[in-house]
Write a protein that holds these residues in place. Structure first.
Motif, mmCIF file in Angstrom:
data_model
loop_
_atom_site.group_PDB
_atom_site.id
_atom_site.type_symbol
_atom_site.label_atom_id
_atom_site.label_comp_id
_atom_site.label_asym_id
_atom_site.label_seq_id
_atom_site.Cartn_x
_atom_site.Cartn_y
_atom_site.Cartn_z
ATOM 1 N N ASP A 161 -6.894 32.266 -8.713
ATOM 2 C CA ASP A 161 -8.332 32.487 -8.912
ATOM 3 C C ASP A 161 -8.755 33.849 -8.374
ATOM 4 O O ASP A 161 -9.531 34.567 -9.001
ATOM 5 C CB ASP A 161 -9.159 31.399 -8.210
ATOM 6 C CG ASP A 161 -9.228 30.111 -9.003
ATOM 7 O OD1 ASP A 161 -8.983 30.138 -10.225
ATOM 8 O OD2 ASP A 161 -9.545 29.078 -8.387
ATOM 9 N N ARG A 185 -10.323 36.964 -10.494
ATOM 10 C CA ARG A 185 -11.620 37.581 -10.143
ATOM 11 C C ARG A 185 -11.475 39.094 -10.004
ATOM 12 O O ARG A 185 -12.335 39.858 -10.466
ATOM 13 C CB ARG A 185 -12.168 36.985 -8.850
ATOM 14 C CG ARG A 185 -12.951 35.711 -9.047
ATOM 15 C CD ARG A 185 -13.729 35.323 -7.802
ATOM 16 N NE ARG A 185 -12.884 35.126 -6.645
ATOM 17 C CZ ARG A 185 -12.216 33.993 -6.375
ATOM 18 N NH1 ARG A 185 -12.314 32.960 -7.175
ATOM 19 N NH2 ARG A 185 -11.467 33.896 -5.298
ATOM 20 N N ARG A 244 -11.095 40.703 -13.424
ATOM 21 C CA ARG A 244 -12.405 40.788 -14.088
ATOM 22 C C ARG A 244 -13.239 41.922 -13.502
ATOM 23 O O ARG A 244 -13.918 42.639 -14.235
ATOM 24 C CB ARG A 244 -13.158 39.464 -13.958
ATOM 25 C CG ARG A 244 -12.656 38.406 -14.891
ATOM 26 C CD ARG A 244 -13.567 37.187 -14.885
ATOM 27 N NE ARG A 244 -12.848 36.061 -15.393
ATOM 28 C CZ ARG A 244 -12.194 35.171 -14.654
ATOM 29 N NH1 ARG A 244 -12.193 35.255 -13.347
ATOM 30 N NH2 ARG A 244 -11.540 34.181 -15.209
ATOM 31 N N GLU A 258 -17.565 37.077 -15.815
ATOM 32 C CA GLU A 258 -17.017 35.785 -15.390
ATOM 33 C C GLU A 258 -17.255 34.763 -16.497
ATOM 34 O O GLU A 258 -18.223 34.865 -17.245
ATOM 35 C CB GLU A 258 -17.740 35.300 -14.106
ATOM 36 C CG GLU A 258 -17.415 36.114 -12.877
ATOM 37 C CD GLU A 258 -16.041 35.822 -12.304
ATOM 38 O OE1 GLU A 258 -15.550 34.691 -12.455
ATOM 39 O OE2 GLU A 258 -15.456 36.739 -11.720
#
Length: 88
Positions: free
Chosen positions: A68, A72, A75, A82
């Motif tokens: 995760d 993140r 991105r 998101e």
């Protein structure tokens, strides 16, 4: 020792995220595919059924958190919104 390990893990997470971001930044489709792959890795890390009486091992939860975190960062580096951000 724990602080040094945390620092190394953070550096490894950032290095992997930067490598993915740099290799996919000129192609949004490639970025989406890389993020989808990270999601698939997370989802299939532990193949036990959802109604399994056994708890998920701690290493699985930790690895899923790391994936995760990498997603993140990818991105953020590629300025990809998101999931669900367009719906808000």
């Amino acid at each position: 020792m724990g602080t040094e390990l945390d620092g190394r893990l953070l550096a490894m997470r950032q290095a992997l995220a930067i490598a993915i971001a740099l290799s996919t930044r000129s192609n949004p489709q490639a970025t989406d595919m890389a993020l989808e792959l990270l999601g698939d890795l997370k989802a299939h890390m532990h193949e036990a059924p959802s109604d399994s009486p056994f708890e998920v091992p701690a290493w699985v939860a930790g690895a899923q958190d790391e994936l995760d975190g990498i997603a993140r960062l990818v991105r953020a580096f590629t300025q990809t919104p998101e999931p669900g951000a367009a719906d808000a």
